[in-house]
Design a protein around this motif. Structure first.
Motif, PDB file in Angstrom:
ATOM      1  N   GLY A  32       0.811  -1.209   0.000  1.00 48.48           N
ATOM      2  CA  GLY A  32       0.000   0.000   0.000  1.00 48.48           C
ATOM      3  C   GLY A  32       0.846   1.262   0.000  1.00 48.48           C
ATOM      4  O   GLY A  32       0.537   2.225  -0.707  1.00 48.48           O
ATOM      5  N   TRP A  37      -0.113   4.862  -0.916  1.00 48.78           N
ATOM      6  CA  TRP A  37      -0.989   4.927   0.255  1.00 48.78           C
ATOM      7  C   TRP A  37      -2.421   5.295  -0.146  1.00 48.78           C
ATOM      8  O   TRP A  37      -3.021   6.246   0.373  1.00 48.78           O
ATOM      9  CB  TRP A  37      -0.453   5.948   1.250  1.00 48.78           C
ATOM     10  CG  TRP A  37      -0.802   5.670   2.690  1.00 48.78           C
ATOM     11  CD1 TRP A  37      -1.913   5.063   3.179  1.00 48.78           C
ATOM     12  CD2 TRP A  37      -0.013   6.025   3.837  1.00 48.78           C
ATOM     13  NE1 TRP A  37      -1.888   5.013   4.548  1.00 48.78           N
ATOM     14  CE2 TRP A  37      -0.735   5.597   4.979  1.00 48.78           C
ATOM     15  CE3 TRP A  37       1.201   6.666   4.009  1.00 48.78           C
ATOM     16  CZ2 TRP A  37      -0.252   5.781   6.276  1.00 48.78           C
ATOM     17  CZ3 TRP A  37       1.673   6.855   5.299  1.00 48.78           C
ATOM     18  CH2 TRP A  37       0.971   6.420   6.413  1.00 48.78           C
ATOM     19  N   PRO A  38      -3.038   4.554  -1.067  1.00 51.55           N
ATOM     20  CA  PRO A  38      -4.371   4.927  -1.550  1.00 51.55           C
ATOM     21  C   PRO A  38      -5.507   4.509  -0.614  1.00 51.55           C
ATOM     22  O   PRO A  38      -6.657   4.910  -0.836  1.00 51.55           O
ATOM     23  CB  PRO A  38      -4.467   4.179  -2.880  1.00 51.55           C
ATOM     24  CG  PRO A  38      -3.634   2.951  -2.658  1.00 51.55           C
ATOM     25  CD  PRO A  38      -2.508   3.374  -1.766  1.00 51.55           C
ATOM     26  N   HIS A  39      -5.236   3.683   0.391  1.00 46.93           N
ATOM     27  CA  HIS A  39      -6.300   3.192   1.272  1.00 46.93           C
ATOM     28  C   HIS A  39      -5.766   3.099   2.706  1.00 46.93           C
ATOM     29  O   HIS A  39      -4.556   3.208   2.950  1.00 46.93           O
ATOM     30  CB  HIS A  39      -6.794   1.816   0.801  1.00 46.93           C
ATOM     31  CG  HIS A  39      -5.702   0.802   0.682  1.00 46.93           C
ATOM     32  ND1 HIS A  39      -5.179   0.114   1.767  1.00 46.93           N
ATOM     33  CD2 HIS A  39      -4.990   0.358  -0.405  1.00 46.93           C
ATOM     34  CE1 HIS A  39      -4.223  -0.706   1.360  1.00 46.93           C
ATOM     35  NE2 HIS A  39      -4.083  -0.572   0.043  1.00 46.93           N
ATOM     36  N   ASN A 223      -5.040   9.736   8.742  1.00 45.91           N
ATOM     37  CA  ASN A 223      -5.998   8.636   8.585  1.00 45.91           C
ATOM     38  C   ASN A 223      -7.438   9.140   8.709  1.00 45.91           C
ATOM     39  O   ASN A 223      -8.340   8.665   8.005  1.00 45.91           O
ATOM     40  CB  ASN A 223      -5.736   7.557   9.628  1.00 45.91           C
ATOM     41  CG  ASN A 223      -4.518   6.716   9.306  1.00 45.91           C
ATOM     42  OD1 ASN A 223      -4.082   6.640   8.162  1.00 45.91           O
ATOM     43  ND2 ASN A 223      -3.947   6.078  10.317  1.00 45.91           N
ATOM     44  N   PHE A 227      -9.290   8.867   5.317  1.00 39.96           N
ATOM     45  CA  PHE A 227     -10.001   7.581   5.300  1.00 39.96           C
ATOM     46  C   PHE A 227     -11.110   7.496   6.342  1.00 39.96           C
ATOM     47  O   PHE A 227     -11.661   6.413   6.559  1.00 39.96           O
ATOM     48  CB  PHE A 227      -9.001   6.437   5.521  1.00 39.96           C
ATOM     49  CG  PHE A 227      -7.798   6.496   4.631  1.00 39.96           C
ATOM     50  CD1 PHE A 227      -7.924   6.396   3.256  1.00 39.96           C
ATOM     51  CD2 PHE A 227      -6.531   6.676   5.171  1.00 39.96           C
ATOM     52  CE1 PHE A 227      -6.801   6.463   2.432  1.00 39.96           C
ATOM     53  CE2 PHE A 227      -5.408   6.732   4.365  1.00 39.96           C
ATOM     54  CZ  PHE A 227      -5.545   6.630   2.988  1.00 39.96           C
ATOM     55  N   GLY A 297     -15.658  -1.146   6.182  1.00 39.80           N
ATOM     56  CA  GLY A 297     -14.578  -0.201   6.430  1.00 39.80           C
ATOM     57  C   GLY A 297     -14.637   0.439   7.801  1.00 39.80           C
ATOM     58  O   GLY A 297     -14.957  -0.216   8.804  1.00 39.80           O
TER      59      GLY A 297
END
Length: 446
Positions: A32, A37-39, A223, A227, A297
């Motif tokens: 990742g 670092w897309p997720h 984060n 996200f 998620g």
């Protein structure tokens, strides 16, 4: 000796690391990071960065083995320097080197996990706190640094910043160290009061806290903004489930159908008969929980955190019982496949040695409070024992409160434990020798 032991270890393990149970998740996090670092990552970025830098994100490599071997060698060198500063003699330092080169400890070099990196960082932190930048030429009973001072009277500004930075980097490697700066500031504040008062105390404490808060806060904020998951990782509810698995059926029925899924998953894990399966059952129920709750998620993570906190709040004694069991697990030998692969005879022999050393460690440490109250310990020894015990205590208690309590969680403080053992035995032997001398010198002893 350290160099020779390192070469022997490399030959025995063919200079190649071995995957562990958590290795796939670290490799996934490394992938990742490599892709931008897309997720949201299930792991903090510290160890995945080590994997990327050594080219080990997809396979076991010689480079990773050599880097982790170097890390372990630095741990030994720093701990030898620390015990020598306190006054441990050659034989005591030899024991420290031998124990830290023992196969069960060296296995952190072989496993593809955070043990070697976290152990190095914790040892560096301990060394920075215990050993002064400039050592007095006085006797062993000298005071060493003046805790809390800056410049020529104590720790330099650079060392203060380094202490806080190491605390922050530790959290980047293992989230359980996110609050390690708290006991460190406690050490600093107590030391400060001995030399200075008022706003200067809090200024110096702030200089320790700032780098750690900056690192931890930056990752948590990133984060959260990117996200929708504020925190170092989203794994807290899943780790907490290891503390609630024995009484998950106590969850109120208002949490159905997730309650039934959790109970069924725990029961299936019990039927498998694996030693740690009931504690880790929740990982196998994640897909089913997504289906029955309609959550995915971060939303699912937050829901499960509420579930775990509700279970703990409603069953405090059940939670304390699982923490007690985890504390017991932390005192045992590691059971990772890389350990068991040594063969049954070797593992049994190591178990016996481990048991004997544990008894000796507890016996030596039990004597220290009495010697301290009788003022028979040097100030350097008191500082070494106090700081070491506090860092070990933090690691053990936090690991037992939120994780399974497996022996590998003890790895970061094993060099400190060995140092504590050496200093305690050295102090006890010195006191015994002094008492014998006093008896022989008295009229009734002749």
């Amino acid at each position: 000796m350290v160099a020779i032991g390192s070469v022997v270890a490399g030959v025995l393990w063919r200079f190649t690391t071995r995957p562990m149970g958590d290795t796939p998740t670290y490799r996934a996090a490394a992938a990742g990071l490599r892709s931008g670092w897309p997720h949201l990552l299930d792991r903090t970025p510290g160890y995945p960065i080590v994997l990327l830098l050594t080219g080990s994100a997809e396979r076991s490599t010689v480079a990773l083995f050599c880097v982790q071997l170097l890390m372990h060698g630095l741990c030994i060198v720093l701990m030898l320097d620390a015990v020598r500063f306190v006054g441990v003699g050659r034989r005591g330092r030899l024991v420290v080197a031998v124990l830290l080169m023992a196969p069960p400890v060296m296995l952190r070099v072989v496993g593809e996990g955070t043990e070697a990196t976290a152990a190095l960082l914790m040892t560096v932190l301990f060394w920075l706190l215990v050993v002064p930048r400039r050592r007095s030429a006085g006797p062993e009973h000298g005071t060493g640094p003046r805790p809390g001072g800056l410049g020529r009277n104590g720790y330099s500004l650079g060392r203060v910043a380094a202490i806080g930075t190491v605390c922050g980097v530790l959290a980047m490697v293992r989230p359980t160290f996110a609050l390690v700066v708290v006991p460190v500031v406690g050490i600093w504040a107590v030391g400060c009061r001995r030399g200075r008062r008022g706003r200067r105390v809090w200024l110096e404490a702030a200089l320790v806290v700032a780098p750690s808060v900056l690192l931890v806060g930056a990752l948590s904020l990133s984060n959260g903004l990117r996200f929708d998951s504020y925190g170092l990782t989203p794994m807290l509810p899943y780790h907490l489930s290891s503390r609630t698995s024995p009484y998950v059926e106590e969850l109120p029925r208002s949490y159905e159908p997730a309650r039934s899924v959790l109970i069924a998953g725990r029961d299936r894990a019990l039927l498998r008969g694996e030693s740690m399966a009931p504690a880790n059952y929740i990982w196998d129920t994640r897909d089913e929980l997504e289906r029955v709750t309609g959550l995915t998620g971060p939303d699912l993570d937050r829901y499960l955190l509420r579930v775990q906190l509700r279970l703990i709040a409603d069953n405090p004694f059940g939670y304390l019982d699982t923490v007690r069991a985890a504390l017991s697990n932390l005192t045992t030998m590691d059971s990772q496949p890389v350990v068991l692969g040594q063969g049954r005879t070797v593992v049994w022999a190591e178990q016996l040695v481990h048991l004997g050393l544990s008894v000796l460690f507890l016996a030596a440490m039990a004597v220290m409070p009495g010697l301290a109250l009788a003022r028979r310990l040097s100030r350097r020894s008191l500082r070494f024992l106090g700081i070491g015990s506090l860092l070990v205590g933090y690691t053990v208690v936090v690991s037992a409160m939120v994780e399974t309590g497996t022996a590998r969680l003890r790895a970061p403080v094993e060099p400190i434990l060995v140092g504590l053992f050496a200093v305690a035995v050295s102090a006890a032997r010195a006191e015994w020798a002094a008492r014998v001398d006093r008896v022989e010198a008295s009229p009734h002893g002749r």
